[in-house]
Design a protein around this motif. Structure first.
Motif, PDB file in Angstrom:
ATOM      1  N   THR A 119      15.756   7.539 -17.079  1.00 34.04           N
ATOM      2  CA  THR A 119      14.533   6.759 -16.954  1.00 34.04           C
ATOM      3  C   THR A 119      13.338   7.684 -17.150  1.00 34.04           C
ATOM      4  N   VAL A 123      12.136   3.968 -11.655  1.00 32.90           N
ATOM      5  CA  VAL A 123      12.581   2.878 -10.782  1.00 32.90           C
ATOM      6  C   VAL A 123      14.052   3.115 -10.463  1.00 32.90           C
ATOM      7  N   ARG A 175      16.079   1.196  -8.257  1.00 30.82           N
ATOM      8  CA  ARG A 175      16.797  -0.078  -8.265  1.00 30.82           C
ATOM      9  C   ARG A 175      15.799  -1.203  -8.529  1.00 30.82           C
ATOM     10  N   PRO A 176      15.916  -1.925  -9.636  1.00 23.77           N
ATOM     11  CA  PRO A 176      15.025  -3.063  -9.866  1.00 23.77           C
ATOM     12  C   PRO A 176      15.192  -4.100  -8.764  1.00 23.77           C
ATOM     13  N   PRO A 189      12.687  -2.483 -14.804  1.00 25.90           N
ATOM     14  CA  PRO A 189      13.748  -1.538 -14.458  1.00 25.90           C
ATOM     15  C   PRO A 189      13.364  -0.079 -14.627  1.00 25.90           C
ATOM     16  N   GLY A 199      17.745   0.671 -14.276  1.00 22.65           N
ATOM     17  CA  GLY A 199      17.368   1.471 -13.129  1.00 22.65           C
ATOM     18  C   GLY A 199      18.120   2.793 -13.096  1.00 22.65           C
TER      19      GLY A 199
END
Length: 983
Positions: free
Chosen positions: A487, A517, A519-520, A527, A753
């Motif tokens: 991410t 992020v 955990r969405p 995400p 995520g």
């Protein structure tokens, strides 16, 4: 054992050769395709009949019947397609076959043993209908895709304030050229006059659309200036001493052409990683681009002088010299990149000096122009004040491992690790001082200065429209964890155009705008950011930036507020709320008619231009008006209303749409297949592990299906990538043949995520295998898939999963196809360009980064072997097809060859006889196997393998219903083993 070679070369070659004659206004006639094909009745011998119809076989004088089967080798001069497939087919090796196929082949060989000579071409028996499938795949290969769009305000509107705004959109498309084994590129230009843009309308945008203009094959790059009044064209060098030709076009003619000698720089670098395109100064007096540096040394001429010139003498040659390490896959033999400046005023090209040694440098961008009020330096000229060069930013990749791999980074002579698709490499930001002196010459500072030193990853530096902020993408999460994808974060650095430097100083830390992020909050919630590049011209207001990102099962366009202040960031760091999370401007929830993949292509004149594709929708352009208050896009107060811009044939009279768009001009068989294609996204709850949020499984399937379908499970590679709802011709073609295609985005995929992504390292071969089985079972429970007719096809890490699924669940799959698969990690680690992958994915992020070294320990090798699918090779019962690229640097060919040797050479008494197997090696391909001819041949062979071993697509095959019943027991056993391992 029987040899069936040379694959479907004959089918493919003749289908391609005859395709032009079958194509009339985009239609294909299968009846015509089969009309020239006949078969010898007693031996099922397919023959091509040319000229007058014949009634008897020219080999055995038996009666002929018409057939759809074709096996033909062109006796005339072979085309390039024929030569390429012949080379790859020469290395195709079969072992074993089922009883019916073997009997058929044996009868065929006995009837015509004299024709089975490799020098004359071995005529083979193929399943019925392959000529039609080859023609279908050829038709799908003609579908164009959009690769680039340039959006500019027409010159008249740009220089005459108040004039009606006309926007020109130049779209570059590419289409496979199978005979030439290349991509055909061409431009289509559309003009949107002011009276053709009416706010509030929802129908197609009216535009003046020109005819396609093919780009010259030697064209390597076209860069349009910000004003749209001129462009740089880079052509491949015409001879051995010239690396490139630089052309500047303005108005209706070319005004400059410079030949670049190889002693100045090597080939252009425009790979999308080290560089994408070129950058112009604000006053358009200079352009910076990226090219390979020239060799540092030359070997002497042996046996005589280098050049005889006017004197006689002995012949000489130059040696190869010292080896130069490259960046691995797709960079074989390439030298490190560096930025070069084309000075239009002085008509010269300069290499940017003062760059850090032992670094590859790219992604150059000019700093904002100096404001006129601060232009007091007597060394600068008046003509460039306020628009001329005011500094240069570049990204540098050190020729060493990042600090997250301490044992690799500590080496006195570090090894370059592969960079393609690898965002866990150090990428640092540097500033180079540039001014134009009183004599008009560009003056560079003595050395580059590193900016944002707290970040080990800085990519795609981009300035805001006003020049007050520098934006950049950071993959620091991937660098820290060692995973090749992760991410991303978005940062802002306040900028001073007067000083040409960061406002807070050279050591200033950038402000975090978009964080990782973990955990969405829900299936459609943001995400995290999944991109490596900020789009060109992505701002729709002073501080509103549009960014492309993966959002679960689709790629989406998001709006980001870049005006966050230091106070906001400080409050967030103290536990407050971050700035408004990016908002989606394209559909991210299933069910919307425009659900699919979206990409921002450009912004100009108050218009946003985007491309849209979906499993049933290739190559579409959409436009939208920018709202009066662009910041409302971030707050959710407004969105974008997308309207289609058709790029098909221009209308017969006047202005109007594009004549129905590109899809209306596709071959009729493709249009029919797309009309009958349905796609869905299934949410799959995991059955093991700590991350229990559901993941997605993407499905392609026929719309008019009756009952469960034979299925192809296709796990993606990476593993830290994903399959999104985009345009995949191979999947669409399989669906047209009656198969359902399942693509699970197992935990570890991007777009869901960071926690889900980070859960896979240390568990490959278990967690990802379990997720694939859970996705398959869910599709069976939905009534979509016939459990008795399931096959598996995957490449790279998807090939790793294919081999694992065949070995761990041998009763579930009818057959498997592996494309450049990872089969033995303990062998791969010594030869791959990314040995760090082997440590991190097997041992986990923390341990993998700590233990990664040039020579793995015995314990490391044991763990790698235990995680490899070759450990399960004795359990494999389904037929196996391997496709390898001999130039693969990522997963060396020997990895797949060893698996095949283990499969064929296993002890029959203990493990049973080996299943049928087959191998094709493509001699000119690397890891991607993506050359047009290679892509065609591998998928026509996939179709043949499925037709041979996976069962019919016409009726439900219940021949092995009991084998699926063991899946539930296997899943329960796997879950228990996983729980015990965790404990």
């Amino acid at each position: 054992m029987t040899l069936i070679s040379p694959t479907l070369r004959n089918v493919c070659n003749d289908s391609l050769r005859r395709l032009n004659s079958l194509r009339v206004c985009g239609h294909l006639s299968y009846a015509s395709a089969a009309a020239s094909l006949h078969r010898c009745t007693p031996c099922c011998k397919p023959l091509l009949i040319t000229g007058a119809p014949k009634a008897t076989c020219n080999l055995c004088s038996e009666r002929l019947i018409r057939s759809e089967v074709l096996s033909y080798r062109n006796p005339c001069r072979p085309s390039r397609m024929a030569m390429t497939t012949t080379m790859s087919a020469a290395t195709a090796i079969d072992a074993g076959t089922d009883a019916d196929a073997y009997a058929m082949t044996a009868a065929h060989s006995a009837a015509h043993a004299t024709t089975a000579s490799p020098s004359k071409g071995l005529l083979t028996e193929m399943p019925p209908g392959m000529s039609e499938e080859a023609a279908l795949l050829s038709a799908f290969s003609e579908v164009p895709s959009i690769s680039r769009v340039v959006v500019r305000v027409a010159a008249a509107a740009a220089i005459a304030p108040g004039a009606p705004v006309t926007v020109t959109i130049t779209t570059t498309l590419q289409q496979r050229n199978l005979p030439g084994n290349a991509q055909r590129r061409y431009n289509i230009t559309a003009a949107l006059p002011a009276n053709g843009r009416t706010t509030g309308e929802t129908g197609p945008v009216h535009a003046l659309v020109g005819l396609p203009q093919e780009l010259h094959a030697d064209t390597q790059m076209v860069s349009v200036s910000p004003s749209g009044r001129q462009q740089l064209v880079v052509l491949k060098g015409p001879n051995d001493s010239t690396s490139a030709l630089l052309q500047i076009w303005r108005g209706a003619r070319m005004i400059m052409e410079l030949a670049i000698p190889k002693t100045l720089h090597g080939p252009l670098v425009n790979d999308g990683y080290f560089a994408s395109g070129a950058a112009w100064t604000a006053d358009e007096s200079a352009v910076v681009y990226t090219a390979e540096t020239p060799p540092a040394e030359r070997t002497p001429a042996w046996s005589g002088p280098e050049s005889l010139k006017d004197a006689a003498g002995p012949r000489s040659w130059r040696g190869v010299g010292a080896a130069v390490e490259d960046w691995g896959e797709l960079n074989t033999g390439k030298r490190p990149p560096a930025p070069y400046v084309l000075d239009l005023e002085r008509r010269e090209v300069l290499q940017v000096p003062g760059l850090p040694a032992e670094n590859s440098v790219g992604q150059p961008t000019w700093c904002p122009p100096q404001s006129a009020s601060s232009a007091t330096d007597a060394t600068t000229t008046n003509t460039t004040t306020g628009g001329g060069p005011n500094g240069l930013l570049v990204v540098a990749w050190p020729h060493s491992a990042p600090p997250s791999f301490p044992r690799l980074a500590a080496s006195a002579n570090p090894r370059k690790l592969g960079v393609v698709f690898c965002y866990n490499r150090s990428a640092r930001l540097y500033h180079v001082s540039v001014r134009r002196g009183a004599d008009g010459a560009l003056q560079f500072g003595p050395s580059a200065i590193r900016l944002a030193p707290s970040l080990e990853s800085c990519l795609s530096p981009t300035f805001s429209p006003g020049g007050e902020a520098l934006l950049l993408v950071s993959h620091s999460e991937a660098v820290a964890t060692g995973t090749h994808g992760g991410t991303a974060r978005l940062y802002r650095l306040d900028w001073s155009s007067e000083d040409g430097l960061p406002l807070a100083g050279l050591e200033a830390d950038p402000q975090l705008l978009v964080d990782v992020v973990e955990r969405p909050t829900g299936p459609s919630a943001f995400p995290g950011l999944y991109t490596a590049a900020i789009p060109d011209d992505g701002f729709v207001g002073p501080s509103t930036l549009l960014v492309n990102t993966q959002w679960g099962a689709v790629n989406a366009i998001t709006a980001v507020d870049t005006s966050a202040t230091a106070a906001t960031a400080a409050a967030a760091a103290a536990g407050g709320e971050w700035p408004q999370a990016p908002m989606p401007l394209t559909p991210v929830e299933p069910g919307n008619p425009l659900y699919g993949n979206w990409s921002l292509m450009g912004v100009a004149g108050g218009l946003v231009v985007a491309s849209h594709v979906a499993p049933d929708t290739p190559a579409e352009l959409y436009v939208s008006e920018v709202p009066a208050d662009p910041i409302s896009l971030v707050a959710g107060g407004s969105s974008l209303t997308w309207r289609p811009l058709e790029l098909g044939c221009p209308p017969a009279y006047g202005i109007g749409g594009g004549g129905g768009g590109l899809r209306s001009e596709l071959p009729a068989v493709v249009q029919t297949a797309l009309d009958n294609l349905e796609f869905r996204v299934l949410r799959i709850p995991p059955r093991t592990g700590d991350i229990l949020e559901a993941f997605d499984c993407l499905l392609w399937m026929p719309r008019n299906r009756k009952g469960p379908l034979p299925a192809v499970l296709s796990p993606h590679g990476g593993p830290h990538t994903a399959v999104t709802l985009g345009w995949y011709p191979s999947f669409a073609a399989l669906t047209a043949l009656g198969y359902a295609v399942l693509c699970p985005n197992f935990r570890g995929s991007t777009g869901y995520g960071q926690a889900a992504l980070s859960s896979l390292p240390g568990r490959i071969g278990r967690q990802d295998v379990e997720d694939c089985m859970a996705a398959l079972e869910a599709a069976v429970e939905e009534g979509i898939v016939n459990p008795a007719s399931v096959s598996v096809v995957g490449g790279s890490h998807g090939g790793f999963l294919t081999a694992h699924l065949l070995g761990q669940h041998p009763g579930v799959f009818r057959c498997g196809v592996m494309r450049n698969p990872v089969t033995n990690i303990s062998a791969m680690v010594a030869a791959s360009d990314i040995p760090d992958w082997c440590f991190v994915e097997v041992l986990g992020s923390e341990e993998g980064c700590r233990l990664a070294s040039p020579v793995p320990s015995a314990a490391d090798l044991a763990a790698m072997l235990a995680a490899s699918p070759v450990s399960y090779v004795d359990a494999v019962t389904a037929p196996v097809f391997l496709m390898l690229g001999s130039r693969d640097r990522r997963v060396p060919t020997l990895d797949g060859l060893q698996y095949l040797s283990a499969l064929r050479g296993r002890a029959a008494a203990a493990a049973g006889p080996p299943p049928p197997s087959r191998l094709i090696v493509f001699p000119e391909d690397g890891h991607g196997l993506d050359k047009p001819q290679t892509e065609f041949e591998q998928w026509i062979n996939v179709m043949w393998w499925l037709k041979t071993y996976a069962g019919s697509t016409d009726t439900k095959d219940e021949s092995r219903p009991s084998q699926w019943e063991a899946v539930a027991a296997d899943a329960a056993a796997d879950a228990a083993a996983e729980a015990a391992l965790v404990e």
